[in-house]
Scaffold this active site. Structure first.
Site, mmCIF file in Angstrom:
data_model
loop_
_atom_site.group_PDB
_atom_site.id
_atom_site.type_symbol
_atom_site.label_atom_id
_atom_site.label_comp_id
_atom_site.label_asym_id
_atom_site.label_seq_id
_atom_site.Cartn_x
_atom_site.Cartn_y
_atom_site.Cartn_z
ATOM 1 N N CYS A 20 28.043 31.318 68.235
ATOM 2 C CA CYS A 20 27.401 29.995 68.228
ATOM 3 C C CYS A 20 27.813 29.212 69.469
ATOM 4 O O CYS A 20 27.078 29.117 70.417
ATOM 5 C CB CYS A 20 27.702 29.198 66.953
ATOM 6 S SG CYS A 20 27.067 27.509 67.043
ATOM 7 N N CYS A 73 32.724 25.076 63.386
ATOM 8 C CA CYS A 73 31.710 24.441 64.230
ATOM 9 C C CYS A 73 31.225 23.141 63.599
ATOM 10 O O CYS A 73 31.172 23.006 62.379
ATOM 11 C CB CYS A 73 30.534 25.409 64.393
ATOM 12 S SG CYS A 73 29.158 24.741 65.327
ATOM 13 N N HIS A 96 28.609 30.044 60.442
ATOM 14 C CA HIS A 96 27.509 30.675 61.188
ATOM 15 C C HIS A 96 27.980 31.132 62.564
ATOM 16 O O HIS A 96 27.172 31.321 63.457
ATOM 17 C CB HIS A 96 26.356 29.666 61.334
ATOM 18 C CG HIS A 96 26.761 28.462 62.132
ATOM 19 N ND1 HIS A 96 27.496 27.441 61.586
ATOM 20 C CD2 HIS A 96 26.598 28.165 63.432
ATOM 21 C CE1 HIS A 96 27.751 26.554 62.526
ATOM 22 N NE2 HIS A 96 27.231 26.966 63.664
ATOM 23 N N HIS A 139 27.877 18.957 59.669
ATOM 24 C CA HIS A 139 26.670 18.157 59.411
ATOM 25 C C HIS A 139 26.188 18.363 57.981
ATOM 26 O O HIS A 139 25.662 17.447 57.353
ATOM 27 C CB HIS A 139 25.552 18.544 60.381
ATOM 28 C CG HIS A 139 25.659 17.891 61.732
ATOM 29 N ND1 HIS A 139 26.008 16.572 61.907
ATOM 30 C CD2 HIS A 139 25.445 18.371 62.979
ATOM 31 C CE1 HIS A 139 26.010 16.282 63.194
ATOM 32 N NE2 HIS A 139 25.684 17.362 63.883
ATOM 33 N N SER A 145 28.285 22.024 63.383
ATOM 34 C CA SER A 145 27.019 22.124 62.637
ATOM 35 C C SER A 145 27.271 22.336 61.141
ATOM 36 O O SER A 145 26.509 21.857 60.305
ATOM 37 C CB SER A 145 26.172 23.274 63.172
ATOM 38 O OG SER A 145 25.946 23.103 64.545
#
Ligand code: CU
Length: 365
Positions: free
Chosen positions: A166, A40, A61, A45, A42
């Site tokens: 997610c 993902c 996650h 990031h 995220s």
């Protein structure tokens, strides 16, 4: 016990795949053997430094797996149960949870990189590693707070339904929960990656009449059409706001979803709604991002809002989406472009950044 984990020691550096120590689950904690974890943006990031985070950290996650052991006091799962991770815990007792907003749970005020007692269960050479969002799915095994796992039906394939943990709920949930899109509505979706494709798919599911996909990559626009977009707008070659207005037939859409997380795309999404329309921000912005919005747009009764983990009830929304998939009404398998071992995780992030994949999934033996 020992586990293999992908550890980030320094931003903008590759993750190290290494052997780590996993301590026993404490009170109200569960040890899970992960089957799979989706790759993902995220996580990226944090790798990139756009989202400052304590290091070293075990990222991941978007996981699904099997409960192996439980600590004292655990009541909602037992060894052998299949679970999805819940990167936002829900305690079921705080004002948010009782008031119907469990994705806003008061536990979010605690450090999200430790267990609820403020300590880690991972060790490497005697030092603690942080748990990303109390999940740490890029590991063969991890320990989570009981409130961070969601029990799911045992017949669902874990290497597919991990995506619901997610991207799928984050993308589809806002359609059901935040915007409550009714049949026949017009919808624009800015950003057609692994999350945006779920916004498009959910809009189709609820019967939106026009689903306008906006992206800058032709490949992603082609995927958007496969997942239910009725129109595709390439923002690299045309003004997406003007084009959405024209396509809507009503000087703007009823609902715009922003699934990128940049100032430009959020402002474009808001501008693409008509008077009284709603814009839902789903994309995660780098820290420090700011918007510049004409308040007159809001006086015209537009709603600008956002969504966390689908904006609904994660403990029932995750099983609900899995039921839709298992009954053939929701496409998950088609979201997975590649399955990779943990050793190829750094590579999987490169492919994601190049827009070559809808979703990659890390699978464990
Ligand atoms: Cu995610």
């Amino acid at each position: 016990m020992r586990a293999t984990a992908a550890v980030l020691y320094e931003t903008k550096k590759p993750l190290l795949i290494e052997d780590v120590e996993l301590l026993d689950p404490g009170p109200h904690e569960v040890q899970v053997r992960w089957t799979a974890n989706g790759v993902c943006h995220s996580d990226y990031h944090v790798i990139n430094g756009d989202y400052p985070h304590p290091l070293p950290v075990v990222l991941g996650h978007e996981a699904a797996g099997v409960v192996e052991r439980i600590g004292p006091g655990v009541e909602t799962v037992k060894p052998g149960d299949h679970v999805c991770s819940s990167y936002i815990p829900s305690c079921g007792r705080c004002g948010y949870c009782i008031g119907g907003q469990p994705t806003m749970c008061a536990l979010r005020d605690k450090p999200r990189w430790f267990m609820l007692d403020g300590t880690s269960r991972f060790r490497k050479n005697g030092a603690s590693l942080h748990h990303f969002l109390q999940v740490a799915g890029y590991a063969t095994h991890s320990v989570l707070p009981e409130v961070s796992v969601i029990p799911i039906r045992p017949d669902a394939p874990l290497d597919v339904v991990c995506l619901v943990s997610c991207g799928v709920l984050a993308g589809a949930g806002p359609v059901f929960n935040r915007a409550k899109v009714p049949p026949g509505a017009s919808v624009a979706v800015f950003g057609c990656g692994g999350v945006g494709l779920n916004t498009i798919q959910a809009a189709r599911l609820v019967g939106a009449a026009k689903i306008i996909a906006v992206d800058v990559m032709p490949q992603k626009l082609a995927w958007a059409e496969e997942f239910g977009a009725t129109h595709a707008v390439n923002a690299a070659t045309e003004d997406p706001v003007a084009r959405v207005h024209a396509l809507s037939g009503t000087a703007g859409v009823d609902f715009a979803f922003e699934v990128v997380g940049t100032q430009q795309t959020i402002e474009q999404a808001l501008l693409s709604t008509h008077r009284g329309g709603t814009c839902v921000v789903v994309g995660v912005s780098p820290a420090g991002t700011r918007l510049s919005v004409d308040p007159g747009l809001l006086l015209q009764q537009r709603v600008l809002t956002g969504s966390s983990f689908g904006g609904g009830h994660q403990r029932t929304d995750v099983p609900m989406l899995i039921d839709l998939y298992m009954s053939g009404k929701y496409r998950l398998e088609e979201l997975i472009t590649r399955r990779v071992p943990l050793s190829e995780l750094n590579h999987a992030f490169d492919r994601m950044l190049k827009g070559e994949v809808k979703r990659s999934v890390v699978v464990y033996d």
